[in-house]
Design a protein around this motif. Sequence first.
Motif, PDB file in Angstrom:
ATOM      1  N   GLN C 110       0.803  -1.223   0.000  1.00 53.25           N
ATOM      2  CA  GLN C 110       0.000   0.000   0.000  1.00 53.25           C
ATOM      3  C   GLN C 110       0.837   1.275   0.000  1.00 53.25           C
ATOM      4  OE1 GLN C 110      -2.516  -0.721   3.484  1.00 53.25           O
ATOM      5  NE2 GLN C 110      -4.299  -0.699   2.145  1.00 53.25           N
ATOM      6  N   GLY C 111       0.391   2.206  -0.798  1.00 56.72           N
ATOM      7  CA  GLY C 111       0.925   3.557  -0.765  1.00 56.72           C
ATOM      8  C   GLY C 111      -0.232   4.530  -0.708  1.00 56.72           C
ATOM      9  N   ILE C 112       0.057   5.767  -0.355  1.00 54.83           N
ATOM     10  CA  ILE C 112      -0.970   6.808  -0.283  1.00 54.83           C
ATOM     11  C   ILE C 112      -0.745   7.776  -1.442  1.00 54.83           C
ATOM     12  CG2 ILE C 112      -1.971   8.634   1.145  1.00 54.83           C
ATOM     13  CD1 ILE C 112      -0.669   7.184   3.597  1.00 54.83           C
ATOM     14  N   PHE C 113      -1.803   7.963  -2.217  1.00 57.36           N
ATOM     15  CA  PHE C 113      -1.705   8.824  -3.394  1.00 57.36           C
ATOM     16  C   PHE C 113      -2.592  10.062  -3.271  1.00 57.36           C
ATOM     17  CE2 PHE C 113      -0.833   4.547  -4.996  1.00 57.36           C
ATOM     18  CZ  PHE C 113       0.260   4.743  -5.820  1.00 57.36           C
ATOM     19  N   LEU C 114      -2.029  11.215  -3.582  1.00 57.89           N
ATOM     20  CA  LEU C 114      -2.874  12.352  -3.908  1.00 57.89           C
ATOM     21  C   LEU C 114      -3.327  12.143  -5.344  1.00 57.89           C
ATOM     22  CD1 LEU C 114      -3.930  15.310  -3.282  1.00 57.89           C
ATOM     23  CD2 LEU C 114      -2.006  16.034  -4.701  1.00 57.89           C
ATOM     24  N   CYS C 115      -4.637  12.284  -5.570  1.00 56.81           N
ATOM     25  CA  CYS C 115      -5.190  12.077  -6.914  1.00 56.81           C
ATOM     26  C   CYS C 115      -5.506  13.430  -7.542  1.00 56.81           C
ATOM     27  CB  CYS C 115      -6.474  11.258  -6.841  1.00 56.81           C
ATOM     28  SG  CYS C 115      -6.306   9.710  -5.967  1.00 56.81           S
ATOM     29  N   GLU C 116      -4.705  13.841  -8.469  1.00 51.17           N
ATOM     30  CA  GLU C 116      -4.946  15.088  -9.194  1.00 51.17           C
ATOM     31  C   GLU C 116      -5.831  14.803 -10.405  1.00 51.17           C
ATOM     32  OE1 GLU C 116      -5.622  18.235 -10.001  1.00 51.17           O
ATOM     33  OE2 GLU C 116      -3.680  18.821  -9.110  1.00 51.17           O
ATOM     34  N   PHE C 117      -6.928  15.549 -10.516  1.00 52.02           N
ATOM     35  CA  PHE C 117      -7.819  15.358 -11.668  1.00 52.02           C
ATOM     36  C   PHE C 117      -8.029  16.641 -12.473  1.00 52.02           C
ATOM     37  CE2 PHE C 117      -9.519  11.989  -8.670  1.00 52.02           C
ATOM     38  CZ  PHE C 117      -8.969  10.916  -9.371  1.00 52.02           C
ATOM     39  N   ASP C 118      -7.400  17.738 -12.043  1.00 53.74           N
ATOM     40  CA  ASP C 118      -7.573  19.000 -12.784  1.00 53.74           C
ATOM     41  C   ASP C 118      -6.313  19.855 -12.649  1.00 53.74           C
ATOM     42  OD1 ASP C 118      -8.950  20.801 -14.391  1.00 53.74           O
ATOM     43  OD2 ASP C 118      -9.818  21.852 -12.675  1.00 53.74           O
ATOM     44  N   GLY C 119      -5.178  19.223 -12.842  1.00 53.88           N
ATOM     45  CA  GLY C 119      -3.903  19.908 -12.683  1.00 53.88           C
ATOM     46  C   GLY C 119      -3.382  20.392 -14.021  1.00 53.88           C
ATOM     47  N   PRO C 120      -2.129  20.828 -14.051  1.00 50.04           N
ATOM     48  CA  PRO C 120      -1.245  20.919 -12.889  1.00 50.04           C
ATOM     49  C   PRO C 120      -1.601  22.080 -11.963  1.00 50.04           C
ATOM     50  CG  PRO C 120      -0.133  21.768 -14.850  1.00 50.04           C
ATOM     51  CD  PRO C 120      -1.457  21.243 -15.303  1.00 50.04           C
ATOM     52  N   ARG C 121      -1.461  21.808 -10.660  1.00 49.66           N
ATOM     53  CA  ARG C 121      -1.784  22.801  -9.644  1.00 49.66           C
ATOM     54  C   ARG C 121      -0.928  22.576  -8.398  1.00 49.66           C
ATOM     55  NH1 ARG C 121      -8.124  24.292  -8.906  1.00 49.66           N
ATOM     56  NH2 ARG C 121      -8.967  23.353 -10.808  1.00 49.66           N
ATOM     57  N   GLN C 122      -0.997  23.530  -7.518  1.00 49.76           N
ATOM     58  CA  GLN C 122      -0.422  23.396  -6.179  1.00 49.76           C
ATOM     59  C   GLN C 122      -1.535  22.889  -5.276  1.00 49.76           C
ATOM     60  OE1 GLN C 122       2.784  23.988  -5.898  1.00 49.76           O
ATOM     61  NE2 GLN C 122       3.009  23.701  -3.686  1.00 49.76           N
ATOM     62  N   ARG C 123      -1.367  21.711  -4.655  1.00 49.63           N
ATOM     63  CA  ARG C 123      -2.425  21.116  -3.838  1.00 49.63           C
ATOM     64  C   ARG C 123      -1.997  20.995  -2.384  1.00 49.63           C
ATOM     65  NH1 ARG C 123      -7.258  21.172  -6.564  1.00 49.63           N
ATOM     66  NH2 ARG C 123      -7.148  20.035  -8.543  1.00 49.63           N
ATOM     67  N   LYS C 124      -2.981  20.854  -1.532  1.00 45.91           N
ATOM     68  CA  LYS C 124      -2.735  20.645  -0.107  1.00 45.91           C
ATOM     69  C   LYS C 124      -3.333  19.329   0.360  1.00 45.91           C
ATOM     70  CE  LYS C 124      -2.732  25.481   1.212  1.00 45.91           C
ATOM     71  NZ  LYS C 124      -3.600  26.611   1.533  1.00 45.91           N
ATOM     72  N   VAL C 125      -2.660  18.699   1.291  1.00 41.09           N
ATOM     73  CA  VAL C 125      -3.230  17.542   1.985  1.00 41.09           C
ATOM     74  C   VAL C 125      -3.127  17.832   3.480  1.00 41.09           C
ATOM     75  CG1 VAL C 125      -3.075  15.050   2.394  1.00 41.09           C
ATOM     76  CG2 VAL C 125      -2.436  15.984   0.162  1.00 41.09           C
ATOM     77  N   PHE C 126      -4.256  17.809   4.168  1.00 38.67           N
ATOM     78  CA  PHE C 126      -4.239  18.009   5.619  1.00 38.67           C
ATOM     79  C   PHE C 126      -3.974  16.677   6.309  1.00 38.67           C
ATOM     80  CE2 PHE C 126      -7.485  21.753   5.359  1.00 38.67           C
ATOM     81  CZ  PHE C 126      -6.469  22.601   4.949  1.00 38.67           C
ATOM     82  N   LEU C 127      -3.067  16.710   7.271  1.00 34.60           N
ATOM     83  CA  LEU C 127      -2.759  15.533   8.086  1.00 34.60           C
ATOM     84  C   LEU C 127      -3.129  15.868   9.514  1.00 34.60           C
ATOM     85  CD1 LEU C 127       0.919  14.713   7.016  1.00 34.60           C
ATOM     86  CD2 LEU C 127      -1.191  14.163   5.824  1.00 34.60           C
ATOM     87  N   GLN C 128      -3.892  15.001  10.126  1.00 35.04           N
ATOM     88  CA  GLN C 128      -4.196  15.216  11.524  1.00 35.04           C
ATOM     89  C   GLN C 128      -3.876  13.932  12.264  1.00 35.04           C
ATOM     90  OE1 GLN C 128      -7.927  17.016  11.956  1.00 35.04           O
ATOM     91  NE2 GLN C 128      -7.502  17.791  13.996  1.00 35.04           N
ATOM     92  N   LEU C 129      -3.273  14.071  13.418  1.00 32.72           N
ATOM     93  CA  LEU C 129      -2.828  12.900  14.153  1.00 32.72           C
ATOM     94  C   LEU C 129      -3.546  12.834  15.483  1.00 32.72           C
ATOM     95  CD1 LEU C 129       0.873  13.484  13.238  1.00 32.72           C
ATOM     96  CD2 LEU C 129      -0.363  11.372  12.740  1.00 32.72           C
ATOM     97  N   MET C 130      -4.029  11.662  15.809  1.00 31.06           N
ATOM     98  CA  MET C 130      -4.638  11.462  17.112  1.00 31.06           C
ATOM     99  C   MET C 130      -3.781  10.454  17.848  1.00 31.06           C
ATOM    100  SD  MET C 130      -7.602  12.860  18.214  1.00 31.06           S
ATOM    101  CE  MET C 130      -8.911  13.889  17.504  1.00 31.06           C
ATOM    102  N   ASP C 131      -3.348  10.859  19.024  1.00 30.24           N
ATOM    103  CA  ASP C 131      -2.428  10.054  19.819  1.00 30.24           C
ATOM    104  C   ASP C 131      -3.230   9.328  20.894  1.00 30.24           C
ATOM    105  OD1 ASP C 131      -0.390   9.014  21.265  1.00 30.24           O
ATOM    106  OD2 ASP C 131       0.696  10.887  21.516  1.00 30.24           O
ATOM    107  N   GLU C 132      -3.214   8.019  20.830  1.00 27.71           N
ATOM    108  CA  GLU C 132      -3.951   7.225  21.826  1.00 27.71           C
ATOM    109  C   GLU C 132      -3.370   7.372  23.215  1.00 27.71           C
ATOM    110  OE1 GLU C 132      -4.517   3.133  21.571  1.00 27.71           O
ATOM    111  OE2 GLU C 132      -5.756   3.243  19.789  1.00 27.71           O
ATOM    112  N   GLY C 133      -2.074   7.606  23.253  1.00 29.28           N
ATOM    113  CA  GLY C 133      -1.367   7.566  24.518  1.00 29.28           C
ATOM    114  C   GLY C 133      -1.377   8.869  25.288  1.00 29.28           C
ATOM    115  N   ARG C 134      -2.054   9.862  24.714  1.00 30.09           N
ATOM    116  CA  ARG C 134      -2.104  11.170  25.381  1.00 30.09           C
ATOM    117  C   ARG C 134      -2.538  11.052  26.827  1.00 30.09           C
ATOM    118  NH1 ARG C 134      -6.289  14.548  22.687  1.00 30.09           N
ATOM    119  NH2 ARG C 134      -7.058  12.423  22.647  1.00 30.09           N
TER     120      ARG C 134
END
Lengths: 134, 134, 134
Positions: C110-134
């Motif tokens: 498995q890999g994680i892909f950003l899927c561009e369908f109307d590029g070329p453009r500058q795109r953003k991907v938001f990453l949010q992390l939830m820590d179980e051990g908090r």
Amino acid sequence: MLTQLEVATKSRAQLIDISERIEQAVQEAKIGEGVLYLFVPHTTAGILINENYDPSVAQDILDFLEKLAPRQGKYKHTEGNADSHIKTAVVGSSAIVPIQKGKLALGTWQGIFLCEFDGPRQRKVFLQLMDEGR
Amino acid sequence: MLTQLEVATKSRAQLIDISERIEQAVQEAKIGEGVLYLFVPHTTAGILINENYDPSVAQDILDFLEKLAPRQGKYKHTEGNADSHIKTAVVGSSAIVPIQKGKLALGTWQGIFLCEFDGPRQRKVFLQLMDEGR
Amino acid sequence: MLTQLEVATKSRAQLIDISERIEQAVQEAKIGEGVLYLFVPHTTAGILINENYDPSVAQDILDFLEKLAPRQGKYKHTEGNADSHIKTAVVGSSAIVPIQKGKLALGTWQGIFLCEFDGPRQRKVFLQLMDEGR
């Protein structure tokens, strides 16, 4: 808390109802309110939530996907399972289900299916539980 | 914290923009940073995030899905809504949206749609909020 | 903890493997067990988890989507990217990946892909992390 289910699939393409096994894992975790994350660590199997009462619904979904991306289509990937990767992309590899009062907050007709598109194989489903009440 | 929206749909197939109602629920919850989980507890209605500025985008998506899985197709499920189950499988039953500074971190053109595929009906959308700052 | 990746896409339709950049962000966050939420704040780009070993799989998925919703089809949205919105609806705008022992619990292929369908453009991907051990 990350746990995993092992699922033995029986044919090349199959929707396997794993709702009861998942419900049991949730109940064992004794979480009151929270979220269940489902993740399938494969690229030719996915996860789907849909009706599990009439089994013909799952069959219709499989038939639909086979028509959409036929096994015998023209593909660049030469391992004979390009259609399986495409079907997985359509249904997706992850899902979430809310947990309420210690149980999955599924609708009356909803079940959780592992979607096998390149079986038979031994598959895994990762379950992760987040407890609001921690 | 699990809350739910009630959505009255008006036709058999319809994409209903519920962004403002969801934004309001998030603001009332007074969460700074976190995640919103969306879950539709139905098997003939789903959830989708896409453009809500030009309504023709939602119409194009509906037209596309109708072409993909026509209401009058050949299906094994005999309740007349096999296509609705299939369309739900394609768009999915769950989604997540990050919350930042108390608001949904949606892109400029993004809206959240309840996807009705077998209406008109009274539908539910479950909203669950996870607060990072707890 | 909400962070974002900037991704410069190079053509109109492209699957861009962002797995390594995401893995790095997860490792920097020093979370033991938890969940990564991925969210794409665009309406003509999505997110997908699938095989990243043989690049022909990504090409097959792009070819499939182009056949499913051709750029030159008949659409109501007149900006020339109705197909891009539809393709985004099919792959989806959000995904989750479990984190185990500080690393993404992705399957071997498995890999994680950003899927561009109307590029070329500058795109953003938001990453949010939830820590179980908090």
